[in-house]
Write a protein that holds these residues in place. Structure first.
Motif, PDB file in Angstrom:
ATOM      1  N   UNK A  29       0.838  -1.201   0.000  1.00  0.00           N
ATOM      2  CA  UNK A  29       0.000   0.000   0.000  1.00  0.00           C
ATOM      3  C   UNK A  29       0.876   1.255   0.000  1.00  0.00           C
ATOM      4  N   UNK A  30       0.246   2.398  -0.237  1.00  0.00           N
ATOM      5  CA  UNK A  30       0.947   3.675  -0.225  1.00  0.00           C
ATOM      6  C   UNK A  30       0.696   4.472   1.048  1.00  0.00           C
ATOM      7  N   UNK A  31      -0.313   4.098   1.785  1.00  0.00           N
ATOM      8  CA  UNK A  31      -0.632   4.798   3.025  1.00  0.00           C
ATOM      9  C   UNK A  31      -1.679   3.993   3.785  1.00  0.00           C
ATOM     10  N   UNK A  32      -1.907   4.392   5.003  1.00  0.00           N
ATOM     11  CA  UNK A  32      -2.917   3.749   5.828  1.00  0.00           C
ATOM     12  C   UNK A  32      -2.604   3.917   7.294  1.00  0.00           C
ATOM     13  N   UNK A  33      -3.552   3.550   8.131  1.00  0.00           N
ATOM     14  CA  UNK A  33      -3.386   3.692   9.569  1.00  0.00           C
ATOM     15  C   UNK A  33      -4.448   2.885  10.306  1.00  0.00           C
ATOM     16  N   UNK A  34      -4.213   2.732  11.585  1.00  0.00           N
ATOM     17  CA  UNK A  34      -5.218   2.171  12.490  1.00  0.00           C
ATOM     18  C   UNK A  34      -5.718   3.318  13.349  1.00  0.00           C
ATOM     19  N   UNK A  35      -7.005   3.599  13.260  1.00  0.00           N
ATOM     20  CA  UNK A  35      -7.631   4.700  13.978  1.00  0.00           C
ATOM     21  C   UNK A  35      -8.491   4.110  15.079  1.00  0.00           C
ATOM     22  N   UNK A  36      -8.174   4.436  16.329  1.00  0.00           N
ATOM     23  CA  UNK A  36      -8.943   3.937  17.475  1.00  0.00           C
ATOM     24  C   UNK A  36      -9.626   5.100  18.160  1.00  0.00           C
ATOM     25  N   UNK A  37     -10.848   4.864  18.626  1.00  0.00           N
ATOM     26  CA  UNK A  37     -11.632   5.968  19.182  1.00  0.00           C
ATOM     27  C   UNK A  37     -12.503   5.492  20.336  1.00  0.00           C
ATOM     28  N   UNK A  38     -12.626   6.362  21.335  1.00  0.00           N
ATOM     29  CA  UNK A  38     -13.665   6.222  22.354  1.00  0.00           C
ATOM     30  C   UNK A  38     -14.382   7.558  22.453  1.00  0.00           C
ATOM     31  N   UNK A  39     -15.698   7.518  22.473  1.00  0.00           N
ATOM     32  CA  UNK A  39     -16.494   8.749  22.520  1.00  0.00           C
ATOM     33  C   UNK A  39     -17.597   8.604  23.555  1.00  0.00           C
ATOM     34  N   UNK A  40     -17.797   9.676  24.317  1.00  0.00           N
ATOM     35  CA  UNK A  40     -18.899   9.742  25.282  1.00  0.00           C
ATOM     36  C   UNK A  40     -19.619  11.062  25.083  1.00  0.00           C
ATOM     37  N   UNK A  41     -20.929  11.042  25.160  1.00  0.00           N
ATOM     38  CA  UNK A  41     -21.690  12.277  24.974  1.00  0.00           C
ATOM     39  C   UNK A  41     -22.923  12.281  25.857  1.00  0.00           C
TER      40      UNK A  41
END
Length: 473
Positions: A29-41
Motif C-alpha cells: 500500500x501507499x498509506x494507511x493507519x489504524x484509527x482507534x476511538x472512544x467517545x462519550x456524549x
C-alpha cells in the motif's frame, strides 16, 4: 467520576502486535493507519418546562485503512481486539491487491495543545445541569410576557483518539465539546414567531453554565423572536445584499468552502477545478481555513490521519492559492497535506473537510456599508441552506433580515431566501467591513453522510446582484 483514560494498547491490544498486523495489511500500500476511538456524549433538553430528553451515549471501536492510488480499503469494528483487527486487515487488503506501492512518509509530529483535555461531562454534576435548564426557562419567560415556550439544551462530549502508523508511530488527541442553546417562541395577536441563540466550543461547561453566559443567549433568542413578530413578507427580485459578520459566514462555508476541498478538485467536479492561481474573487477577498484557533468548535490539534492542523490560505486578494487536503488527495495532486483529513468516527473513512473557514475583514465601517445599500436586504441571521458542489449554486434562508432603501434600515422581513452561485458571488463582493467575527460555536457540516463540527466567520460584506426569493413585492 470520570472514566479512566483511553489506552487501547494497555487494555485491549498489544501495540507491537497491532503494528505487525497493520504492516501486513498495508504491504504494497501507499498509506494507511489504524484509527482507534472512544467517545462519550451527554445531552439534556428542557422543553416547555419539563426535561424532555436526558441521554448518555458511549461508544468505542477502530477503523483500519489501506490506501493505494485512488483506491482505499476500509474496515471497522466496535470490538477492539487482536482477532477483530486481523479480520479487518484481511478485508482492507482486498481493495488494494498485492504489491506495487511505496509507503508515504508519516505525518509530522506536534506538541501543540489547542484545548483542554478535561472531560466536560464530568465538569458539572447532573443536578446542576438540570437546575440550570430550569433557571434558563424561568429567566426567558420573565423577560417578556409574550414568551409562550422555551427550549433549552446543554450538551457535552469527549472524543479520545489514537492513530497507529505502520512504522510504529502513535499520536493521540483528546477533544472536548460543549454547547448551550436557547430557543423561545413568542405570541402576539395570534401570531407566533421563534428565535434561537447558542454556542460553545472545545471548552469546559463552567463558563457556559454561568448565568451571564446563558442569560445573554436567552436575551438574544428573545430579541430575534420579537424582531420576527414585526416582520413583513420579504421582497423578491435581484438586488444588492449586505451580510452581517460572524454566523452569516455559513454562506461562505457552503457556497465556496466545499468547492475548495481537494477531492472535488482532483476529480474535476468542483466549480473551482483548474483555476489555481487565477482571480476567482474580488480584489481584497482573502479566505482561510484554520484548524489552529484555540478552543474553537472547528479546531483540531491533529486531523484524523495524524497530520497537525494548519492555518491554510485558500483565496488571497481574490486569487485561488490553495485547497484543503487530506493525505490521499494531496499525494495524488502532488502537494502537501494541510491537516484537513477528517472523519465522523472510527466507522468512517477520512476525507478533506473544513475546520474553521472564514473571510478576513477589510477597512470599511459596517455602518457605511449598510448606508451605501440603495435598495436591498441586510441579512444578519441564517438558517438552513443547500449547495450544488459541481456548479456552486446555493439557496439559503434568512432567520433575521431587514429591508434597506437609500441606506435607511426599514422593517424586518420574513421568508427571504438568497439564491446564487458561489463563484459568481465571490466576484460580486463590493465591500468588506472591519468587523470580522467568528460564529458563536454552533456549526456542523455534512458531506457524503458524515458530520463533523466546524466554525465559520466573516466581516460585514456587500454582495451585488443576488437573487432574493420572497413573497412580497
Amino acid at each position: 467520576m470520570a472514566d479512566a483514560p483511553f489506552r487501547p494498547f494497555d487494555t485491549h491490544l498489544d501495540r507491537d502486535q497491532a503494528a505487525s498486523i497493520l504492516r501486513d495489511a498495508l504491504s504494497g500500500a501507499e498509506d494507511g493507519e489504524l484509527f482507534l476511538e472512544r467517545r462519550r456524549s451527554e445531552s439534556l433538553v428542557l422543553d416547555d418546562g419539563r426535561i424532555k430528553t436526558a441521554s448518555y451515549d458511549a461508544s468505542e471501536g477502530f477503523g483500519l485503512r489501506a490506501v493505494k492510488g485512488e483506491v482505499a480499503g476500509y474496515a471497522h469494528a466496535t470490538e477492539i481486539s487482536e482477532s477483530a483487527l486481523k479480520r479487518a486487515s484481511e478485508t482492507a487488503r482486498l481493495a488494494i491487491g498485492d504489491g506495487g506501492g511505496v509507503m508515504a512518509p508519516p505525518p509530522a509530529g506536534t506538541n501543540r495543545t489547542l484545548y483542554t483535555d478535561a472531560d466536560p461531562i464530568a465538569g458539572a454534576d447532573f443536578p446542576v445541569k438540570v437546575e440550570t435548564l430550569r433557571e434558563i426557562d424561568a429567566f426567558a419567560r420573565d423577560l417578556d410576557s409574550r414568551v409562550v415556550q422555551v427550549t433549552a439544551t446543554i450538551a457535552a462530549s469527549l472524543q479520545e483518539i489514537a492513530i497507529l502508523r505502520p512504522e510504529g508511530g502513535l499520536v493521540t488527541d483528546i477533544r472536548p465539546m460543549t454547547r448551550v442553546n436557547v430557543s423561545v417562541i413568542v405570541e402576539q395577536n395570534g401570531r407566533r414567531e421563534s428565535g434561537t441563540a447558542g454556542g460553545g466550543g472545545r471548552v469546559s461547561l463552567d463558563g457556559l453554565l454561568a448565568p451571564q453566559d446563558w442569560q445573554s443567549k436567552a436575551r438574544e433568542a428573545l430579541r430575534i423572536a420579537l424582531v420576527n413578530l414585526d416582520a413583513e413578507p420579504a421582497p423578491a427580485g435581484v438586488m444588492d445584499i449586505v451580510l452581517g459578520p460572524g454566523w452569516p459566514g455559513i454562506l461562505l462555508h457552503e457556497a465556496i468552502g466545499h468547492g475548495l476541498e481537494g477531492d472535488f478538485n482532483r476529480k474535476g467536479s468542483s466549480a473551482f477545478a483548474g483555476l489555481m492561481g487565477q482571480q476567482i474573487a474580488a480584489k481584497g477577498v482573502t479566505v482561510l481555513d484554520d484548524g489552529t484557533i484555540p478552543d474553537r468548535r472547528g479546531s483540531i490539534t491533529i486531523d484524523d490521519e495524524g497530520t497537525p492542523s494548519g492555518k491554510n490560505v485558500l483565496i488571497e486578494d481574490g486569487k485561488l492559492v490553495g485547497f484543503m487536503q487530506d493525505r490521499q488527495n494531496a499525494r495524488l495532486m502532488g502537494v502537501a497535506p494541510t491537516g484537513n483529513g477528517r472523519r465522523e468516527s472510527y466507522a468512517h473513512i477520512p476525507m478533506p473537510r473544513m475546520t474553521n473557514t472564514y473571510m478576513l475583514g477589510g477597512e470599511a465601517d459596517p455602518a457605511d456599508i449598510v448606508g451605501d445599500l440603495k435598495d436591498g436586504i441586510w441579512a444578519v441571521g441564517f438558517g438552513g441552506g443547500q449547495v450544488d458542489i459541481t456548479n456552486g449554486k446555493f439557496v439559503f434562508s434568512c432567520t433575521e433580515a431587514y429591508r434597506v432603501k437609500n441606506g435607511k434600515v426599514g422593517a424586518p422581513v420574513k421568508g427571504a431566501t438568497l439564491i446564487g452561485d458561489g463563484a459568481d458571488a465571490l466576484k460580486r463582493i463590493k465591500a468588506l467591513g472591519n468587523d470580522m467575527a467568528l460564529d458563536p460555536g454552533m456549526g456542523n457540516c455534512g458531506k457524503q453522510g458524515q458530520w463533523v463540527p466546524v466554525g465559520v466567520g466573516q466581516p460585514t460584506v456587500m454582495i451585488g446582484g443576488l437573487t432574493v426569493g420572497g413573497s412580497g413585492g
